[in-house]
Design a protein around this motif. Structure first.
Motif, PDB file in Angstrom:
ATOM      1  N   GLY A  98       0.950  -1.202   0.003  1.00 35.24           N
ATOM      2  CA  GLY A  98       0.014   0.125  -0.119  1.00 35.24           C
ATOM      3  C   GLY A  98       0.808   1.240   0.005  1.00 35.24           C
ATOM      4  O   GLY A  98       0.633   2.025  -0.816  1.00 35.24           O
ATOM      5  N   GLN A  99       1.773   1.489   0.891  1.00 42.53           N
ATOM      6  CA  GLN A  99       2.612   2.757   0.967  1.00 42.53           C
ATOM      7  C   GLN A  99       3.580   2.626  -0.348  1.00 42.53           C
ATOM      8  O   GLN A  99       3.464   3.783  -0.780  1.00 42.53           O
ATOM      9  CB  GLN A  99       3.521   2.439   2.367  1.00 42.53           C
ATOM     10  CG  GLN A  99       4.429   3.761   2.281  1.00 42.53           C
ATOM     11  CD  GLN A  99       3.515   4.983   2.259  1.00 42.53           C
ATOM     12  OE1 GLN A  99       2.538   5.178   2.989  1.00 42.53           O
ATOM     13  NE2 GLN A  99       4.195   6.347   1.781  1.00 42.53           N
ATOM     14  N   GLU A 100       4.229   1.525  -0.718  1.00 40.72           N
ATOM     15  CA  GLU A 100       4.771   1.555  -1.981  1.00 40.72           C
ATOM     16  C   GLU A 100       4.120   1.935  -3.384  1.00 40.72           C
ATOM     17  O   GLU A 100       4.544   2.870  -4.145  1.00 40.72           O
ATOM     18  CB  GLU A 100       5.631   0.410  -2.249  1.00 40.72           C
ATOM     19  CG  GLU A 100       6.768   0.304  -3.419  1.00 40.72           C
ATOM     20  CD  GLU A 100       8.065   1.188  -2.626  1.00 40.72           C
ATOM     21  OE1 GLU A 100       8.770   1.464  -3.307  1.00 40.72           O
ATOM     22  OE2 GLU A 100       7.957   1.019  -1.571  1.00 40.72           O
ATOM     23  N   LYS A 101       2.750   1.627  -3.193  1.00 46.50           N
ATOM     24  CA  LYS A 101       2.019   1.712  -4.326  1.00 46.50           C
ATOM     25  C   LYS A 101       1.566   3.414  -4.273  1.00 46.50           C
ATOM     26  O   LYS A 101       1.547   3.882  -5.333  1.00 46.50           O
ATOM     27  CB  LYS A 101       0.650   0.876  -4.112  1.00 46.50           C
ATOM     28  CG  LYS A 101      -0.355   1.187  -5.371  1.00 46.50           C
ATOM     29  CD  LYS A 101      -1.718   0.210  -4.901  1.00 46.50           C
ATOM     30  CE  LYS A 101      -1.468  -1.167  -4.848  1.00 46.50           C
ATOM     31  NZ  LYS A 101      -1.670  -1.920  -6.336  1.00 46.50           N
ATOM     32  N   ALA A 102       1.134   3.734  -3.218  1.00 48.41           N
ATOM     33  CA  ALA A 102       0.828   5.410  -3.162  1.00 48.41           C
ATOM     34  C   ALA A 102       2.154   6.059  -3.497  1.00 48.41           C
ATOM     35  O   ALA A 102       1.790   7.110  -4.298  1.00 48.41           O
ATOM     36  CB  ALA A 102       0.287   5.515  -1.598  1.00 48.41           C
ATOM     37  N   SER A 103       3.031   5.709  -3.123  1.00 52.94           N
ATOM     38  CA  SER A 103       4.421   6.627  -3.389  1.00 52.94           C
ATOM     39  C   SER A 103       4.604   6.465  -4.855  1.00 52.94           C
ATOM     40  O   SER A 103       4.734   7.520  -5.426  1.00 52.94           O
ATOM     41  CB  SER A 103       5.670   6.008  -2.669  1.00 52.94           C
ATOM     42  OG  SER A 103       6.757   6.964  -3.020  1.00 52.94           O
TER      43      SER A 103
ATOM     44  N   LEU B  90       2.526  12.171   0.172  1.00 50.30           N
ATOM     45  CA  LEU B  90       2.611  10.824  -0.147  1.00 50.30           C
ATOM     46  C   LEU B  90       4.015  10.552  -0.307  1.00 50.30           C
ATOM     47  O   LEU B  90       4.641   9.377  -0.164  1.00 50.30           O
ATOM     48  CB  LEU B  90       1.791  10.147  -1.190  1.00 50.30           C
ATOM     49  CG  LEU B  90       0.167  10.112  -0.975  1.00 50.30           C
ATOM     50  CD1 LEU B  90      -0.448   9.910  -2.158  1.00 50.30           C
ATOM     51  CD2 LEU B  90      -0.087   9.315   0.102  1.00 50.30           C
TER      52      LEU B  90
ATOM     53  N   PRO C 144       8.099  10.475  -0.506  1.00 51.55           N
ATOM     54  CA  PRO C 144       9.350  10.529   0.689  1.00 51.55           C
ATOM     55  C   PRO C 144       9.926  11.674   0.677  1.00 51.55           C
ATOM     56  O   PRO C 144      10.027  12.559  -0.316  1.00 51.55           O
ATOM     57  CB  PRO C 144       9.973   9.387   0.307  1.00 51.55           C
ATOM     58  CG  PRO C 144       9.920   8.968  -1.177  1.00 51.55           C
ATOM     59  CD  PRO C 144       8.619   9.555  -1.435  1.00 51.55           C
TER      60      PRO C 144
END
Length: 557
Positions: free
Chosen positions: A143-148, A208, A210
């Protein structure tokens, strides 16, 4: 994850990827996964990076041809010749004559620049949308990787749509949720609505992304913030511009160069002022060279750079803007004596950024003597070849004597820190808010110009024994909103000259018609081809290119 060199995925490979993503099936044969392409079931982190690499590769602006790269998505010098800063240059007015038409104010829907720009940007937008859909469909990406990853692609897409917003009056908006792009009308959304779509993507991406990416070529949250500040200035959203430029400044990730010349040294790639930059290489395929700038390289006596085409020269008007008074401050309304900055023995004071930005007869060019033989058509276009995109010809990062001329691994910086400082200063000034902070931001940029006169720095681009350099800081006395606005606008012109921004600044300030028509009258005294040139309000933006209208049926009527 490693972002591969942005030129390493070919169009053919990307087409295969796209076809694989679109493949549907309803029987056993079609249920078999294609071999050698990506499908939704096998897109993980590495595969997603391959797709993203193909999207980032669109910034190379060289997938249709050399001439089309002039209207690529980065420098935008072909639009800067519409301003008071730049001349087309080259061998004569007939060489790339369609760019000459822009220089003299003729805006037609069949101008190849318009078609090149439209195709470049929509080709790139299509890639972004394909990648966004692929990442969303993947079950293998967290999820986090997808969002980024999605935020990276939305930021890139926002960059292209903002480019469209600055150039075209009307255009269709197509995102990853558009069912059939072939049904999208150019009048479906207003310019204001599209600007809000762009800003929405960038606001969300800022949250979103980094702060730092493992690889320098990938967008972090401050790329989104800086781009959003630029969009906000264009739409006169001053508070939002102040906010997001402020985020970049407060991050303390960036700082001004010690010396103005540092921006032209590949050794400083991805350092200090570099916020958003396109990565280039001189080590491998010519497809990785910066054709957008290299084709403008000075003619160069002795074939130091390979005898470039010498496009995109500074105007006399721009050179004169670098004049300074006894206090080292620019003449915000033009010098009263009306003298032109010409050869090195010009008797008045000049800002040292003049000789870091433009070739000037009698002054050094990266420690070489710049003279008449560097100028391809001195009689027609004058002497002021642009310097910023070119390291010293002896640099190990330069490929001498090959096409494109002056090719090197120097990054093309699209947004640098000095610009962001001036963005925040402008936002404060337009709100008539905290004018002292705005003055300090402007003076911070001017201090960099002053310290660039370090005689120990090499290569050499100025000669203090011949020229009279003076650059001072603005005092508190008389620092009203009106005066601060003039100072800010001049500082943007001096600091960012020949970086493809002047025309767009004039348009958003609402001064383009007045400024350019006055420029035609003044510059026309030394350039006969400006006779009859004029600009009107309805010529600020391009119409939809004729080829696109013809191919779209009734969608663009």
């Amino acid at each position: 994850m490693k972002l591969k060199n942005i030129a390493n995925i070919s169009l053919r490979a990307f087409a295969a990827i796209s076809l694989g993503l679109m493949a549907g099936s309803c029987d056993d044969l079609l249920d078999t996964e294609p071999q050698g392409v990506y499908t939704n079931n096998n897109i993980g982190d590495e595969e997603a990076v391959d797709l993203m690499t193909a999207a980032y590769a669109t910034l190379l602006n060289h997938y249709f041809g050399n001439n089309e790269s002039f209207a690529g998505p980065i420098n935008n010098w072909v639009f800067d010749v519409r301003s008071d800063d730049a001349l087309k240059g080259g061998a004569g007015v007939g060489m790339e004559g369609y760019i000459h038409q822009l220089e003299v104010g003729n805006v037609e829907s069949d101008n190849p620049v318009a078609d090149f720009k439209w195709r470049n940007n929509y080709f790139s937008i299509s890639r972004c949308n394909t990648v966004i859909r692929a990442i969303a469909a993947s079950a293998a990406i967290g999820g986090q990787e997808k969002a980024s990853m999605t935020a990276e692609m939305k930021t890139l897409r926002a960059y292209y749509y903002f480019d469209m917003l600055r150039i075209f009056k009307q255009f269709p908006y197509i995102d990853e949720n558009t069912a059939d792009p072939n049904t999208c009308r150019a009048d479906q959304y207003t310019r204001e609505q599209i600007a809000e779509f762009i800003k929405k993507d960038l606001r969300e991406s800022y949250e979103l992304l980094p702060e730092t990416q493992e690889q320098v070529g990938r967008f972090n949250r401050y790329v989104a913030a800086a781009l959003l500040a630029r969009v906000a200035l264009f739409t006169s959203s001053w508070a939002e511009a102040e906010q997001y430029a402020g985020y970049v400044i407060a991050s303390r990730k960036y700082q001004l160069y010690d010396n103005f010349l540092d921006m032209s040294k590949p050794e400083f790639n991805n350092q200090r002022e570099s916020i958003l930059a396109v990565q280039f290489s001189s080590a491998n395929s010519p497809d990785q060279f910066n054709f957008n700038n290299c084709l403008n390289c000075t003619f160069s006596e002795g074939n130091l750079y390979g005898n470039g085409d010498d496009f995109y020269l500074g105007s006399q008007n721009l050179a004169n803007a670098f004049r300074t008074d006894a206090n080292g401050l620019p003449y915000l309304d033009g010098a009263p004596d009306g003298q032109n900055v010409d050869r090195a023995d010009f008797a008045g004071n000049v800002d040292p950024r003049l000789d870091f930005t433009l070739g000037r007869i009698g002054m050094p060019w990266r420690s070489h003597e710049y003279n008449e033989k560097w100028c391809r058509n001195l009689g027609l276009y004058g002497q002021f070849s642009g310097k910023k995109p070119y390291p010293a010809p002896e640099s190990p990062y330069v490929k001498p004597g090959i096409v494109p001329w002056g090719a090197s691994s120097l990054n093309c910086i699209l947004i640098r820190y000095a610009d962001v400082l001036l963005m925040k200063a402008e936002a404060l000034i337009e709100q008539n808010k905290d004018l002292d902070t705005a003055r300090e931001l402007i003076n911070e940029v001017r201090r960099k110009a002053a310290r660039s006169l370090d005689p120990a720095y090499s290569p050499v681009d100025f000669n203090a024994s011949v020229a009279r350099y003076a650059v001072g800081e603005y005092p508190t006395t008389g620092w009203t909103q009106s005066y601060a606005r003039k100072a800010l606008r001049m500082e943007r012109r001096l600091e960012l000259a020949m970086e493809g921004l002047r025309w767009f600044d004039l348009v958003r300030w609402g001064t383009a018609v007045e400024t350019v028509n006055a420029y035609y009258a003044a510059e026309g005294k030394i350039r006969s081809y400006y006779e009859g040139a004029s600009l009107t309000e309805n010529e600020l933006y391009f119409p939809i290119p004729l080829n696109q209208v013809d191919n779209a049926g009734d969608l663009y009527k």
